[in-house]
Design a protein around this motif. Structure first.
Motif, mmCIF file in Angstrom:
data_model
loop_
_atom_site.group_PDB
_atom_site.id
_atom_site.type_symbol
_atom_site.label_atom_id
_atom_site.label_comp_id
_atom_site.label_asym_id
_atom_site.label_seq_id
_atom_site.Cartn_x
_atom_site.Cartn_y
_atom_site.Cartn_z
ATOM 1 N N GLY A 162 1.130 -1.364 -0.023
ATOM 2 C CA GLY A 162 -0.145 0.185 0.121
ATOM 3 C C GLY A 162 1.077 0.861 0.011
ATOM 4 O O GLY A 162 0.271 2.223 0.160
ATOM 5 N N PHE A 163 1.803 0.807 0.177
ATOM 6 C CA PHE A 163 3.213 2.157 -0.341
ATOM 7 C C PHE A 163 3.114 2.900 -1.431
ATOM 8 O O PHE A 163 2.029 2.180 -2.475
ATOM 9 C CB PHE A 163 4.367 1.760 0.154
ATOM 10 C CG PHE A 163 4.728 1.612 1.516
ATOM 11 C CD1 PHE A 163 5.352 2.480 1.960
ATOM 12 C CD2 PHE A 163 4.594 0.185 1.964
ATOM 13 C CE1 PHE A 163 5.563 2.031 3.343
ATOM 14 C CE2 PHE A 163 4.963 -0.200 3.151
ATOM 15 C CZ PHE A 163 5.672 1.083 4.063
ATOM 16 N N GLY A 164 3.601 4.179 -0.869
ATOM 17 C CA GLY A 164 3.636 4.403 -2.962
ATOM 18 C C GLY A 164 4.982 4.849 -2.808
ATOM 19 O O GLY A 164 5.423 5.494 -1.667
ATOM 20 N N GLU A 165 5.294 5.041 -4.300
ATOM 21 C CA GLU A 165 6.817 5.829 -4.582
ATOM 22 C C GLU A 165 7.332 6.922 -5.448
ATOM 23 O O GLU A 165 6.489 6.655 -6.306
ATOM 24 C CB GLU A 165 7.835 4.830 -4.497
ATOM 25 C CG GLU A 165 9.585 6.260 -4.774
ATOM 26 C CD GLU A 165 10.490 4.467 -4.617
ATOM 27 O OE1 GLU A 165 11.339 4.731 -3.908
ATOM 28 O OE2 GLU A 165 10.574 3.971 -6.610
ATOM 29 N N LEU A 166 7.095 8.302 -4.688
ATOM 30 C CA LEU A 166 7.222 9.174 -5.415
ATOM 31 C C LEU A 166 8.242 9.377 -6.178
ATOM 32 O O LEU A 166 9.663 9.499 -5.845
ATOM 33 C CB LEU A 166 6.727 10.705 -5.243
ATOM 34 C CG LEU A 166 7.247 11.900 -5.322
ATOM 35 C CD1 LEU A 166 6.729 12.380 -7.016
ATOM 36 C CD2 LEU A 166 7.192 13.547 -4.362
ATOM 37 N N SER A 167 8.335 9.328 -7.413
ATOM 38 C CA SER A 167 10.039 9.232 -8.573
ATOM 39 C C SER A 167 10.563 10.177 -9.511
ATOM 40 O O SER A 167 9.189 10.283 -10.260
ATOM 41 C CB SER A 167 9.753 8.306 -9.058
ATOM 42 O OG SER A 167 11.572 8.190 -9.572
ATOM 43 N N ILE A 168 10.720 12.154 -8.909
ATOM 44 C CA ILE A 168 11.038 12.264 -9.595
ATOM 45 C C ILE A 168 12.754 12.421 -10.808
ATOM 46 O O ILE A 168 13.258 12.546 -9.832
ATOM 47 C CB ILE A 168 10.655 13.635 -9.855
ATOM 48 C CG1 ILE A 168 9.269 13.939 -8.426
ATOM 49 C CG2 ILE A 168 11.327 14.717 -9.961
ATOM 50 C CD1 ILE A 168 8.446 13.976 -9.639
ATOM 51 N N GLU A 169 12.334 12.109 -11.896
ATOM 52 C CA GLU A 169 13.874 12.891 -12.670
ATOM 53 C C GLU A 169 13.921 13.451 -13.602
ATOM 54 O O GLU A 169 12.906 14.192 -14.549
ATOM 55 C CB GLU A 169 13.765 11.363 -13.620
ATOM 56 C CG GLU A 169 15.557 11.073 -14.132
ATOM 57 C CD GLU A 169 15.626 10.007 -15.009
ATOM 58 O OE1 GLU A 169 16.018 9.841 -15.572
ATOM 59 O OE2 GLU A 169 15.401 8.522 -14.480
ATOM 60 N N LEU A 170 14.908 14.353 -13.490
ATOM 61 C CA LEU A 170 15.475 16.161 -14.368
ATOM 62 C C LEU A 170 16.702 15.124 -14.979
ATOM 63 O O LEU A 170 17.230 14.926 -14.422
ATOM 64 C CB LEU A 170 15.846 17.389 -12.963
ATOM 65 C CG LEU A 170 14.101 16.651 -12.624
ATOM 66 C CD1 LEU A 170 15.190 18.017 -11.402
ATOM 67 C CD2 LEU A 170 13.153 18.229 -13.098
#
Length: 441
Positions: A162-170
């Motif tokens: 039930g976790f979420g992982e915020l993933s941002i790649e610039l």
């Protein structure tokens, strides 16, 4: 127990731990997982699932029921930088880049940020980031860019339990490509709605004082040794409110009474809408290259600053909206009419009267700056019909001032001095009646 049952129990137990909060905030990711595994085993042996009461969708969620963000990671590799963050649930995400200053804005539903204090704050072309509430139902993460970059990817992906992982790649790019991406960004948000205040009762005879604790929410203000200006000034503002209300002679309105973001234009608007007899904005300064500079300072509004330091401070404070991802730019007041011009001049005269009295009262109780009364073009003091001052309580960059700002004894003395200055101001025969008093005559 079936696999589906285990997964459901894992999810329920994890949600319960997030609501409890205290244990998980003090443990590393590995320790939390170990605790979770042991608890699941115990629950399985007991043959039951923990009872979880689900909140009604019609009720606002308490802070601990908001999605929780932990375990932030910032990594640089070649021409890319990746920001990752663990979330207690999968949530919708918006992200875009803005210029002047260059930054990435990440928008989430209201989120309870419990990020580890020692987390890495810069990597590659990312010079830093900050986070907090932007509106009642939105949170923002602002990533500052030292060089132009665009989004290569942005998502919140589901992970086990039930976790979420915020993933941002610039990805680092040239200026032209960056500006082309900026042009695709959503239009600037309208001014945030100010907090609700109690309506003025018919026949109200008390003077209205608006207290404006600076910064808040996504905008922490100055941060020194993990102490944020927004917290220091909110504590002072609420203490001053309590002192004034205890006299029974004032109707006190706070521009914010919690950790929320309020735009500069909304702060000015609150003073005008409440027909304030006095507007007091509270801040705490910082000069990292001059730690020996200390003491409180009182500022009034003027088109020309009294000195370079005052001008620099006003420019910094006027960028508060930019810190939250709003477009910066002072509203132009209509001053074409003679009556408006006269009102502005009279208001500034009354602001000056209060400011000088405030310096006298504060100076008798607390350490003052060597130039205790100054002026500059502060946007938050721009209301043409509300006498307004800005108090810099001291310099957070000074170890001596920083210790005083966190001292209950010092705050008590300073609050008493400001309260006495307010009492004296309204006791003067030439004190402005303000619109609130005019309505009573």
């Amino acid at each position: 127990m079936t696999t589906d049952g285990t997964e459901q129990l894992f999810s329920h137990f994890h949600q319960a731990e997030w609501l409890r909060g205290a244990v998980s905030r003090r443990m590393g990711q590995g320790a939390r997982r170990l605790l979770l595994a042991v608890s699941l085993l115990c629950a399985g042996l007991a043959g039951g699932q923990p009872a979880i009461s689900q909140p009604s969708v019609s009720q606002p969620k308490p802070q601990l029921e908001l999605p929780v963000a932990t375990d932030v990671r910032l990594e640089s590799q070649g021409e890319t930088v990746r920001l990752a963050m663990t979330l207690s649930a999968v949530v919708p995400l918006k992200a875009w880049v803005q210029a002047a200053p260059d930054r990435l804005i990440i928008e989430l539903p209201s989120t309870n940020f419990q990020l580890q204090p020692g987390a890495r704050k810069s990597a590659g072309f990312v010079s830093g980031y900050r986070y907090g509430l932007f509106t009642a139902d939105k949170a923002r993460i602002i990533v500052d860019l030292a060089q132009p970059a665009i989004l290569a990817s942005a998502e919140v992906k589901p992970v086990r339990g039930g976790f979420g992982e915020l993933s941002i790649e610039l990805k680092k790019v040239g200026r032209a490509e960056f500006l082309a991406e900026v042009a695709k960004a959503p239009r600037a948000e309208p001014a945030t709605l100010p907090p609700a205040v109690a309506e003025k009762r018919v026949g109200e005879t008390r003077r209205t004082v608006v207290i404006d604790p600076g910064h808040g929410g996504i905008d922490p203000g100055t941060v020194v040794a993990s102490t944020a200006e927004k917290s220091v000034v909110l504590g002072f503002g609420t203490a001053l409110r309590d002192q004034l209300e205890s006299t029974g002679r004032y109707r006190v309105v706070m521009t914010r009474d919690d950790d929320r973001f309020v735009s500069l234009s909304d702060r000015v608007r609150i003073g005008q809408n409440e027909k304030a007899d006095l507007f007091i904005s509270i801040h705490a300064d910082s000069l990292t290259q001059a730690q020996d500079v200390r003491g409180a300072t009182v500022y009034t509004r003027s088109e020309r600053a009294t000195d370079a330091e005052a001008a620099k401070l006003a420019a910094k404070e006027n960028e508060a909206d930019s810190a939250a991802g709003l477009e910066s730019g002072e509203e132009v007041q209509d001053v074409a009419g003679i009556l408006m011009d006269l009102a502005r001049r009279e208001t500034r005269t009354f602001s000056g009267v209060f400011a000088r009295n405030l310096v006298d009262k504060l100076g008798a109780s607390v350490k003052m700056h060597r130039i205790p009364l100054r002026s500059a073009r502060f946007w938050v003091l721009s209301a043409p019909d509300v006498p307004s001052v800005l108090i810099e309580l001291g310099y957070m960059s000074s170890p001596k001032d920083a210790a005083l700002l966190s001292s209950a004894e010092w705050r008590g003395k300073a609050v008493a001095a400001v309260s006495a200055a307010i009492e004296d101001y309204f006791a003067r025969e030439r004190a402005p009646v303000g619109k609130a008093a005019e309505a009573r005559q």
